[in-house]
Design a protein around this motif. Structure first.
Motif, PDB file in Angstrom:
ATOM      1  N   TYR A 291       9.627  25.459  11.526  1.00  0.00           N
ATOM      2  CA  TYR A 291      11.007  24.684  12.374  1.00  0.00           C
ATOM      3  C   TYR A 291      12.125  25.216  11.672  1.00  0.00           C
ATOM      4  O   TYR A 291      12.085  25.459  10.288  1.00  0.00           O
ATOM      5  N   ASP A 292      13.201  25.087  12.117  1.00  0.00           N
ATOM      6  CA  ASP A 292      14.572  25.027  11.417  1.00  0.00           C
ATOM      7  C   ASP A 292      14.932  23.997  10.717  1.00  0.00           C
ATOM      8  O   ASP A 292      14.947  22.823  11.322  1.00  0.00           O
ATOM      9  N   ILE A 293      15.145  24.158   9.487  1.00  0.00           N
ATOM     10  CA  ILE A 293      15.525  23.157   8.673  1.00  0.00           C
ATOM     11  C   ILE A 293      16.964  23.469   7.912  1.00  0.00           C
ATOM     12  O   ILE A 293      17.145  24.130   6.953  1.00  0.00           O
ATOM     13  N   PRO A 294      18.101  23.080   8.725  1.00  0.00           N
ATOM     14  CA  PRO A 294      19.489  23.331   8.092  1.00  0.00           C
ATOM     15  C   PRO A 294      19.788  22.612   7.151  1.00  0.00           C
ATOM     16  O   PRO A 294      20.257  21.548   7.273  1.00  0.00           O
ATOM     17  N   ILE A 295      19.806  23.264   5.831  1.00  0.00           N
ATOM     18  CA  ILE A 295      20.333  22.524   4.505  1.00  0.00           C
ATOM     19  C   ILE A 295      21.605  22.666   4.192  1.00  0.00           C
ATOM     20  O   ILE A 295      22.143  24.015   3.988  1.00  0.00           O
ATOM     21  N   ASP A 296      22.668  21.674   3.999  1.00  0.00           N
ATOM     22  CA  ASP A 296      23.934  21.900   3.595  1.00  0.00           C
ATOM     23  C   ASP A 296      24.328  22.148   2.444  1.00  0.00           C
ATOM     24  O   ASP A 296      24.874  23.019   1.802  1.00  0.00           O
ATOM     25  N   LYS A 297      23.545  21.047   1.773  1.00  0.00           N
ATOM     26  CA  LYS A 297      23.695  20.874   0.273  1.00  0.00           C
ATOM     27  C   LYS A 297      22.263  20.819  -0.584  1.00  0.00           C
ATOM     28  O   LYS A 297      21.345  20.309   0.373  1.00  0.00           O
ATOM     29  N   GLY A 298      22.134  21.245  -1.742  1.00  0.00           N
ATOM     30  CA  GLY A 298      20.889  21.334  -2.392  1.00  0.00           C
ATOM     31  C   GLY A 298      19.943  22.197  -1.737  1.00  0.00           C
ATOM     32  O   GLY A 298      20.221  23.256  -1.507  1.00  0.00           O
ATOM     33  N   ARG A 299      18.637  21.721  -1.707  1.00  0.00           N
ATOM     34  CA  ARG A 299      17.359  22.813  -1.475  1.00  0.00           C
ATOM     35  C   ARG A 299      16.380  22.138  -0.859  1.00  0.00           C
ATOM     36  O   ARG A 299      16.365  20.865  -0.668  1.00  0.00           O
TER      37      ARG A 299
END
Length: 414
Positions: A141-149
């Motif tokens: 699944y797509d997991i769009p992370i803006d900040k962090g990891r």
């Protein structure tokens, strides 16, 4: 070269005729404007609505096969839900079995989901969408992370109390602060924020949003909630390969491995359902295809009326310019020159009306409709221009043909 010159002359004659009868021209193109506006507005609205709905279903993933108790594909009054209800849910052991042996998948994951309340000091966020996931979840699944990891493999295996949170949760728990590195509690257990999801905004429907999502390692989830039969049911999912159209190979291999793991006899039916994420999106597409056809038929009547208006004006125009036609033919003008002259006039009239209708549709895309984003696509623009040209040609062909076949002597006398 002569052909292009004749075409240009025909086009110029047509433009001069339209300019000389400006009021009649405007009244004529109104019908086409309304018709094109009606049909393209319907298609644009349907396309935009379909896109928004499909975008809201992205949490299902693409090219994904899920192991469920209930199948997506069956419906109707005879849906045997009581039989499916007795089926066993997926287990972590089955996930491990598939992950080790499945050859037709890019990745396999297992996840468990529930709604819960999270707290940080005196702040709280109720009904956060909590998911417990494994390391391969980001491959399925797509997991769009803006900040962090994302979680490390060690954090997943050790069931560390780390979390990735959505924007709404971060703002509620840590107002005016950077959430990364902060701690909060779920059912009394402390979790550390290691990632922040990309902000999605409000969706068209009440579907799971990353803004209120909360991700933790699967092992950490099981410390908080009971997962299994009579508890929260986990979902096993596999991402198919690009060289497997329809995910046929993946579906067949998953079915065979699950039957072997569950010890089903060759004559026994499956006690699980393999659901493809594309099924719901295809169903949505089928529904909107029917709506598009119905809208096209309704809009077609509007543009047909516009076509009749152009044909009527062209018959009047031919009658008014009968003498000019006679003079042109007596000076050597060919039949096709006269034909093109009136055909260009009808087509130009229709195209102007079509462009006006498209401009009105484009202006309507700036009207706010809440969470529904209206987009006028290039496909619909081209469709509008093609329809305009076609209705102009069809409406003008008979008057133009009559004009081209006039006898010059008779025409001059009239």
């Amino acid at each position: 070269m002569i052909v292009f010159r004749l075409i240009w002359e025909s086009f110029r004659f047509a433009m001069d005729a339209l300019k000389s009868n400006l009021t009649r021209t405007i009244l004529s193109l109104l019908g086409v404007t309304v018709g094109i506006f009606a049909i393209i507005a319907v298609f644009t609205l349907v396309d935009s609505l379909e896109k928004n709905i499909k975008d809201s279903l992205t949490f299902l993933g693409s090219n994904v096969v899920r192991v469920d108790r209930f199948p997506f594909a069956e419906n109707g009054r005879n849906y045997p839900w009581w039989r499916y209800f007795r089926r066993p849910p997926g287990t972590y052991a089955e996930f491990s079995f598939l992950e080790e042996r499945l050859k037709s998948a890019q990745a396999v994951t297992i996840s468990a989901n529930t709604r819960t309340t999270v707290k940080a000091n005196s702040n709280a966020y109720e009904m956060a969408n909590l998911d417990g996931v494994v390391f391969n979840h980001k491959e399925v699944y797509d997991i769009p992370i803006d900040k962090g990891r994302f979680f490390t493999e060690m954090e997943i295996k050790a069931a560390r109390n780390v979390a990735i949170i959505g924007v709404k949760i971060g703002e509620a728990l840590f107002p005016g602060q950077e959430p990364l590195g902060k701690t909060f509690k779920i059912k009394g257990l402390k979790f550390t924020v290691v990632g922040l999801f990309v902000e999605e905004g409000e969706g068209l429907f009440d579907t799971p949003s990353k803004d209120e999502a909360l991700l933790v390692p699967y092992g950490a989830f099981t410390k908080l909630f009971y997962v299994g039969k009579n508890g929260i049911e986990p979902i096993i999912a596999a991402k198919g390969r690009d060289d497997d159209p329809g995910l046929v190979m993946l579906e067949n291999e998953m079915a065979g491995l699950l039957r072997a793991k569950r010890g089903l006899k060759p004559t026994a039916e499956n006690n699980f359902a393999l659901n493809k994420s594309e099924f719901i999106q295809d169903a949505v597409g089928s529904i909107f295809a029917v709506i598009s056809i119905a809208g096209g038929v309704i809009g077609g009547f509007s543009i047909l009326i516009g076509g009749f208006g152009i044909a009527n004006i062209m018959f009047v125009s031919v009658k008014e310019r009968t003498g000019i036609i006679g003079i042109q033919k007596s000076l050597g003008a060919k039949n096709y020159f006269i034909l093109l002259q009136f055909l260009f006039e009808a087509t130009a009239l229709s195209l102007i009306g079509g462009l006006s209708g498209l401009i009105v549709v484009y202006a309507a895309t700036f009207v706010s409709l809440g969470n529904l984003e209206i987009i006028l696509s290039l496909k619909n623009i081209i469709l509008g221009l093609v329809l305009s040209s076609a209705i102009g040609i069809v409406s003008g062909i008979i008057p133009a043909s009559l004009a081209s076949k006039m006898d010059p002597v008779v025409a001059i006398r009239m």
